[in-house]
Enzyme design. Sequence first.
Site, PDB file in Angstrom:
ATOM      1  N   GLU A 306       1.001  -1.226   0.062  1.00  0.00           N
ATOM      2  CA  GLU A 306       0.207  -0.032  -0.227  1.00  0.00           C
ATOM      3  C   GLU A 306       0.783   0.774   0.115  1.00  0.00           C
ATOM      4  OE1 GLU A 306      -2.843   0.924   0.276  1.00  0.00           O
ATOM      5  OE2 GLU A 306      -2.594   3.040   0.753  1.00  0.00           O
ATOM      6  N   CYS A 375     -13.399  -0.107  -9.650  1.00  0.00           N
ATOM      7  CA  CYS A 375     -14.256   1.059  -8.846  1.00  0.00           C
ATOM      8  C   CYS A 375     -14.855   2.101 -10.465  1.00  0.00           C
ATOM      9  CB  CYS A 375     -14.175   2.348  -7.920  1.00  0.00           C
ATOM     10  SG  CYS A 375     -12.847   2.736  -8.037  1.00  0.00           S
TER      11      CYS A 375
HETATM   12  C1  LIG Z   1      -9.865   1.735  -3.847  1.00  0.00           C
HETATM   13  S1  LIG Z   1      -8.605   2.199  -2.294  1.00  0.00           S
HETATM   14  C2  LIG Z   1      -8.599   0.430  -1.696  1.00  0.00           C
HETATM   15  C3  LIG Z   1      -8.081   0.583  -0.661  1.00  0.00           C
HETATM   16  C4  LIG Z   1      -8.747  -0.845  -0.385  1.00  0.00           C
HETATM   17  N1  LIG Z   1      -8.477  -2.473  -0.771  1.00  0.00           N
HETATM   18  C5  LIG Z   1      -9.977  -1.068   0.655  1.00  0.00           C
HETATM   19  O1  LIG Z   1     -11.005  -1.741   0.214  1.00  0.00           O
HETATM   20  O2  LIG Z   1     -10.736  -0.418   1.251  1.00  0.00           O
HETATM   21  C6  LIG Z   1      -7.645   1.742  -3.486  1.00  0.00           C
HETATM   22  C7  LIG Z   1      -6.307   2.118  -2.225  1.00  0.00           C
HETATM   23  O3  LIG Z   1      -5.072   2.175  -3.020  1.00  0.00           O
HETATM   24  C8  LIG Z   1      -3.989   2.858  -2.288  1.00  0.00           C
HETATM   25  N2  LIG Z   1      -3.381   3.941  -3.637  1.00  0.00           N
HETATM   26  C9  LIG Z   1      -2.943   5.005  -4.688  1.00  0.00           C
HETATM   27  N3  LIG Z   1      -2.423   4.750  -4.956  1.00  0.00           N
HETATM   28  C10 LIG Z   1      -0.998   3.682  -5.012  1.00  0.00           C
HETATM   29  C11 LIG Z   1      -0.137   3.998  -5.514  1.00  0.00           C
HETATM   30  N4  LIG Z   1       0.078   4.437  -6.987  1.00  0.00           N
HETATM   31  N5  LIG Z   1       0.673   3.104  -4.551  1.00  0.00           N
HETATM   32  C12 LIG Z   1       0.476   1.925  -3.444  1.00  0.00           C
HETATM   33  N6  LIG Z   1      -0.964   2.722  -3.321  1.00  0.00           N
HETATM   34  C13 LIG Z   1      -1.758   3.272  -4.349  1.00  0.00           C
HETATM   35  C14 LIG Z   1      -4.408   4.263  -2.140  1.00  0.00           C
HETATM   36  O4  LIG Z   1      -4.061   5.092  -0.790  1.00  0.00           O
HETATM   37  C15 LIG Z   1      -5.956   3.461  -1.255  1.00  0.00           C
HETATM   38  O5  LIG Z   1      -5.717   2.741   0.199  1.00  0.00           O
END
Ligand SMILES: C[S@@+](CC[C@H](N)C(=O)[O-])C[C@H]1O[C@@H](n2cnc3c(N)ncnc32)[C@H](O)[C@@H]1O
Length: 420
Positions: A306, A375
């Site tokens: 993450e 999403c």
């Molecule tokens: C749609 S959320 C999903 C989080 C988790 N799977 C949930 O269901 O609660 C997307 C996640 O990707 C992380 N994220 C966004 N861009 C990222 C990147 N470049 N590298 C790593 N994580 C990232 C965000 O911080 C967020 O926690």
Amino acid sequence: MTDATVEIVVDRLGAGGDGIAEHDRQRLFVPNALPGERLLVRLGPARGEGRSATVVRRLSDAETRIEAACRHFGRCGGCVLQHLLRPAYADWKRTLIVEALARRGIADAPVTETLVVPPGNRRRAVFSAVGRQGGAVLGFAEAQSHAIVDIAECPVIAPPLFRLTAPLRATFSTMLGPGQRGQAIATMTMSGIDLVLEIDRSLDLAARERLAAFAGETDLARLSWRRPGGSAETLAARRTVHVGFDGVPAVFPPGAFVQASLAGEAALIAEVLAGVGAAKTILDLYAGIGTFSLPMARKAKVTAMEGDPEAVKALAASSRGAITVERRDLARDAPDEKLLSGFDAVVFDPPRSGARTVAENLARSSVATAVAVSCNPQTFARDARTLIDGGFRLERIRPIDQFLWSSHVELVALFRRETP
Ligand SMILES: C[S@@+](CC[C@H](N)C(=O)[O-])C[C@H]1O[C@@H](n2cnc3c(N)ncnc32)[C@H](O)[C@@H]1O
């Protein structure tokens, strides 16, 4: 010639929820219009591949038309399709996915029926506020505009979140000068509401005391404040804030990401758990604070990656060493095929931009099972194409509509290697 009126018949619904009609070899996008309806519309400015149009008079109603659930429908940008009968609405959400896949050459995709989360279920809301002479306005942005609809009701969000709007509006009234903007990110947790105020001003002692009193009066679990883009400072920590993922408790940092509704989250977790099945080693990418990692870790050895440092810290604390948690920018530094091939299953749940490099590396890996949560059907379809070209079979897609009446849809997709 932007005030000309013409008569049209709506063909279909577009991806944004507008009715689409062809007129004079132009595509018209008409809000609040349903397929089959005959309308007198006023032509508006150019928009995308066509132009916008607004309804002057509805000359016939679609059989699928129903009364909108909210007085703000049509103005508030949160909802685009309250006026469509439920089965047709659920089918439209499914079609968004089917069509996005078809555009990538993926025909006859095994997309199940849409699970639609009922009204009043949103457990997380981002309210916008703007200062005015005589008090702040608080609600959601109008469609295609920065203006804010001062909400007097919202059938989408859970009642405790709506009950917060009046005291929140009063609080913003004391904090925002005319034209000044702020936001409030409210999340219902197992400990009560976690609230983060985003305001671009410093807080003197009197403001801090006022906010601490507000947290007590509204029985918030925690109240924090941040400047836009800054990190949150907790002003009132009244209870330790937890959420639960399929019964597994998790630490919740101020304003952290969680799925939009509990019902949607439960469905997503159930699909992901079914997808990974009996996998013994699982890599969870874009893991957040552990929505999938924590339930999966009951039966498998999980590694979570993450990018957000607060989420990483929270997940490490929640898992108490049971999960290997790594902070990693997955856009710039996605795990390569060698690393991926060390896992029985990989789960990925990226932001709206999708997981291009992760999908490319998975395609070259020997991973047997990949579970995608998305999403955004457009970027999902792009990444699905990559996986299929890399030898995965798309076994099942479950649309989950937790963004009720909006044009958004969530999905879980299961991919298995043809010949692992
Ligand atoms: C749609 S959320 C999903 C989080 C988790 N799977 C949930 O269901 O609660 C997307 C996640 O990707 C992380 N994220 C966004 N861009 C990222 C990147 N470049 N590298 C790593 N994580 C990232 C965000 O911080 C967020 O926690």
